[in-house]
Design a protein around this motif. Structure first.
Motif, mmCIF file in Angstrom:
data_model
loop_
_atom_site.group_PDB
_atom_site.id
_atom_site.type_symbol
_atom_site.label_atom_id
_atom_site.label_comp_id
_atom_site.label_asym_id
_atom_site.label_seq_id
_atom_site.Cartn_x
_atom_site.Cartn_y
_atom_site.Cartn_z
ATOM 1 N N VAL A 1 -46.590 14.659 18.502
ATOM 2 C CA VAL A 1 -47.037 15.534 17.424
ATOM 3 C C VAL A 1 -45.931 15.562 16.374
ATOM 4 O O VAL A 1 -44.774 15.838 16.677
ATOM 5 C CB VAL A 1 -47.327 16.959 17.942
ATOM 6 N N TYR A 2 -46.297 15.238 15.156
ATOM 7 C CA TYR A 2 -45.378 15.239 14.026
ATOM 8 C C TYR A 2 -45.751 16.424 13.148
ATOM 9 O O TYR A 2 -46.926 16.684 12.909
ATOM 10 C CB TYR A 2 -45.505 13.938 13.228
ATOM 11 N N TYR A 3 -44.738 17.151 12.703
ATOM 12 C CA TYR A 3 -45.075 18.311 11.869
ATOM 13 C C TYR A 3 -43.978 18.584 10.855
ATOM 14 O O TYR A 3 -42.836 18.154 10.996
ATOM 15 C CB TYR A 3 -45.334 19.545 12.725
ATOM 16 N N PHE A 4 -44.387 19.306 9.831
ATOM 17 C CA PHE A 4 -43.435 19.815 8.857
ATOM 18 C C PHE A 4 -43.908 21.194 8.418
ATOM 19 O O PHE A 4 -45.069 21.559 8.570
ATOM 20 C CB PHE A 4 -43.253 18.869 7.658
ATOM 21 N N ASP A 5 -42.942 21.964 7.938
ATOM 22 C CA ASP A 5 -43.210 23.322 7.476
ATOM 23 C C ASP A 5 -43.085 23.377 5.960
ATOM 24 O O ASP A 5 -42.216 22.733 5.375
ATOM 25 C CB ASP A 5 -42.216 24.314 8.077
ATOM 26 N N VAL A 6 -43.958 24.161 5.378
ATOM 27 C CA VAL A 6 -43.863 24.500 3.964
ATOM 28 C C VAL A 6 -43.949 26.014 3.917
ATOM 29 O O VAL A 6 -44.996 26.598 4.170
ATOM 30 C CB VAL A 6 -44.989 23.864 3.122
ATOM 31 N N GLY A 7 -42.812 26.625 3.648
ATOM 32 C CA GLY A 7 -42.771 28.085 3.680
ATOM 33 C C GLY A 7 -43.070 28.572 5.089
ATOM 34 O O GLY A 7 -42.426 28.159 6.050
ATOM 35 N N GLU A 8 -44.081 29.410 5.228
ATOM 36 C CA GLU A 8 -44.452 29.974 6.526
ATOM 37 C C GLU A 8 -45.571 29.210 7.211
ATOM 38 O O GLU A 8 -46.013 29.591 8.276
ATOM 39 C CB GLU A 8 -44.874 31.440 6.333
ATOM 40 N N TYR B 1 -49.526 19.914 11.244
ATOM 41 C CA TYR B 1 -49.378 19.092 12.443
ATOM 42 C C TYR B 1 -50.218 17.829 12.336
ATOM 43 O O TYR B 1 -51.342 17.869 11.851
ATOM 44 C CB TYR B 1 -49.818 19.887 13.678
ATOM 45 N N PHE B 2 -49.664 16.724 12.862
ATOM 46 C CA PHE B 2 -50.338 15.426 12.824
ATOM 47 C C PHE B 2 -50.092 14.679 14.130
ATOM 48 O O PHE B 2 -49.007 14.758 14.694
ATOM 49 C CB PHE B 2 -49.795 14.570 11.669
ATOM 50 N N LEU B 3 -51.090 13.939 14.575
ATOM 51 C CA LEU B 3 -50.913 13.035 15.709
ATOM 52 C C LEU B 3 -50.579 11.630 15.237
ATOM 53 O O LEU B 3 -50.147 10.791 16.026
ATOM 54 C CB LEU B 3 -52.184 12.999 16.567
ATOM 55 N N ASP B 4 -50.744 11.376 13.947
ATOM 56 C CA ASP B 4 -50.527 10.062 13.364
ATOM 57 C C ASP B 4 -49.290 10.120 12.460
ATOM 58 O O ASP B 4 -49.279 10.852 11.458
ATOM 59 C CB ASP B 4 -51.779 9.665 12.567
ATOM 60 N N GLU B 5 -48.247 9.372 12.809
ATOM 61 C CA GLU B 5 -47.003 9.422 12.038
ATOM 62 C C GLU B 5 -47.173 8.991 10.591
ATOM 63 O O GLU B 5 -46.651 9.670 9.681
ATOM 64 C CB GLU B 5 -45.920 8.599 12.733
ATOM 65 N N PRO B 6 -47.900 7.893 10.294
ATOM 66 C CA PRO B 6 -48.081 7.526 8.875
ATOM 67 C C PRO B 6 -48.799 8.623 8.073
ATOM 68 O O PRO B 6 -48.450 8.889 6.920
ATOM 69 C CB PRO B 6 -48.911 6.244 8.932
ATOM 70 N N ALA B 7 -49.771 9.269 8.684
ATOM 71 C CA ALA B 7 -50.474 10.357 7.981
ATOM 72 C C ALA B 7 -49.527 11.530 7.731
ATOM 73 O O ALA B 7 -49.571 12.160 6.670
ATOM 74 C CB ALA B 7 -51.684 10.807 8.788
ATOM 75 N N ALA B 8 -48.665 11.816 8.697
ATOM 76 C CA ALA B 8 -47.689 12.894 8.530
ATOM 77 C C ALA B 8 -46.721 12.562 7.396
ATOM 78 O O ALA B 8 -46.416 13.418 6.556
ATOM 79 C CB ALA B 8 -46.928 13.120 9.835
ATOM 80 N N ASN B 9 -46.249 11.314 7.376
ATOM 81 C CA ASN B 9 -45.330 10.896 6.315
ATOM 82 C C ASN B 9 -45.982 10.980 4.944
ATOM 83 O O ASN B 9 -45.361 11.446 3.978
ATOM 84 C CB ASN B 9 -44.835 9.465 6.571
ATOM 85 N N GLN B 10 -47.230 10.565 4.852
ATOM 86 C CA GLN B 10 -47.944 10.615 3.573
ATOM 87 C C GLN B 10 -48.129 12.062 3.111
ATOM 88 O O GLN B 10 -47.902 12.384 1.945
ATOM 89 C CB GLN B 10 -49.297 9.934 3.686
ATOM 90 N N ALA B 11 -48.528 12.934 4.019
ATOM 91 C CA ALA B 11 -48.711 14.348 3.664
ATOM 92 C C ALA B 11 -47.385 14.978 3.254
ATOM 93 O O ALA B 11 -47.333 15.800 2.329
ATOM 94 C CB ALA B 11 -49.326 15.102 4.834
ATOM 95 N N TYR B 12 -46.299 14.591 3.927
ATOM 96 C CA TYR B 12 -44.977 15.110 3.592
ATOM 97 C C TYR B 12 -44.586 14.706 2.172
ATOM 98 O O TYR B 12 -44.134 15.542 1.378
ATOM 99 C CB TYR B 12 -43.954 14.583 4.597
ATOM 100 N N VAL B 13 -44.795 13.427 1.850
ATOM 101 C CA VAL B 13 -44.465 12.923 0.509
ATOM 102 C C VAL B 13 -45.317 13.637 -0.542
ATOM 103 O O VAL B 13 -44.809 14.032 -1.601
ATOM 104 C CB VAL B 13 -44.654 11.389 0.445
ATOM 105 N N GLU B 14 -46.587 13.831 -0.251
ATOM 106 C CA GLU B 14 -47.465 14.535 -1.191
ATOM 107 C C GLU B 14 -46.996 15.969 -1.404
ATOM 108 O O GLU B 14 -47.031 16.483 -2.528
ATOM 109 C CB GLU B 14 -48.904 14.499 -0.693
ATOM 110 N N GLU C 1 -38.992 18.604 14.617
ATOM 111 C CA GLU C 1 -38.716 17.575 15.616
ATOM 112 C C GLU C 1 -40.020 17.046 16.198
ATOM 113 O O GLU C 1 -40.824 17.835 16.694
ATOM 114 C CB GLU C 1 -37.867 18.197 16.740
ATOM 115 N N PRO C 2 -40.278 15.727 16.156
ATOM 116 C CA PRO C 2 -41.472 15.193 16.816
ATOM 117 C C PRO C 2 -41.469 15.588 18.294
ATOM 118 O O PRO C 2 -40.433 15.522 18.954
ATOM 119 C CB PRO C 2 -41.347 13.681 16.649
ATOM 120 N N THR C 3 -42.608 16.032 18.785
ATOM 121 C CA THR C 3 -42.701 16.578 20.131
ATOM 122 C C THR C 3 -43.880 15.955 20.860
ATOM 123 O O THR C 3 -44.958 15.817 20.289
ATOM 124 C CB THR C 3 -42.905 18.111 20.067
#
Length: 89
Positions: free
Chosen positions: A9-16, A20-33, A45-47
Motif C-alpha cells: 500500500v502506497y500512500y501520501f498525506d495532504v493536510g489531514e 492510499y493506492f495499491l498501484d505504485e505508478p498510480a500513487a506517483n502520478q497522484a502525488y505529482v498531480e 512509508e509503503p506498507t
C-alpha cells in the motif's frame, strides 16, 4: 501466500487527508498531480497490505471489547437506578 500478502500500500498525506493506492505508478502520478496543484503532499512509508489488515483487526478487537465493557457498565447503571425507583413502576 494469500493475496493480501502480495500487495503493498502506497500512500501520501495532504493536510489531514490520506490517499492510499495499491498501484505504485498510480500513487506517483497522484502525488505529482497534488504537487502541481500546490497541495504539498507528504509520502508515507509503503506498507504491506497484510500489515495494515492486522492493525485494523487489532484495533477492531480493542474497540469491540471497549464497547462491550461500556454496554455492561450502562446496564449496571440502569439496574442500579431501577433498584431505587420509588415511583412504583
Amino acid at each position: 501466500m494469500t493475496s493480501a500478502e502480495q500487495y503493498m500500500v502506497y500512500y501520501f498525506d495532504v493536510g489531514e487527508q490520506s490517499y492510499y493506492f495499491l498501484d505504485e505508478p498510480a500513487a506517483n502520478q497522484a502525488y505529482v498531480e497534488a504537487e502541481l496543484r500546490g497541495d504539498h503532499p507528504i509520502w508515507g512509508e509503503p506498507t504491506p497490505l497484510v500489515t495494515l489488515l492486522e492493525i485494523k483487526d487489532a484495533l477492531l478487537g480493542k474497540f469491540t471489547k471497549r464497547i462491550a465493557f461500556l454496554e455492561l457498565q450502562l446496564e449496571r447503571a440502569e439496574l442500579a437506578h431501577s433498584d431505587f425507583d420509588l415511583s412504583g413502576s
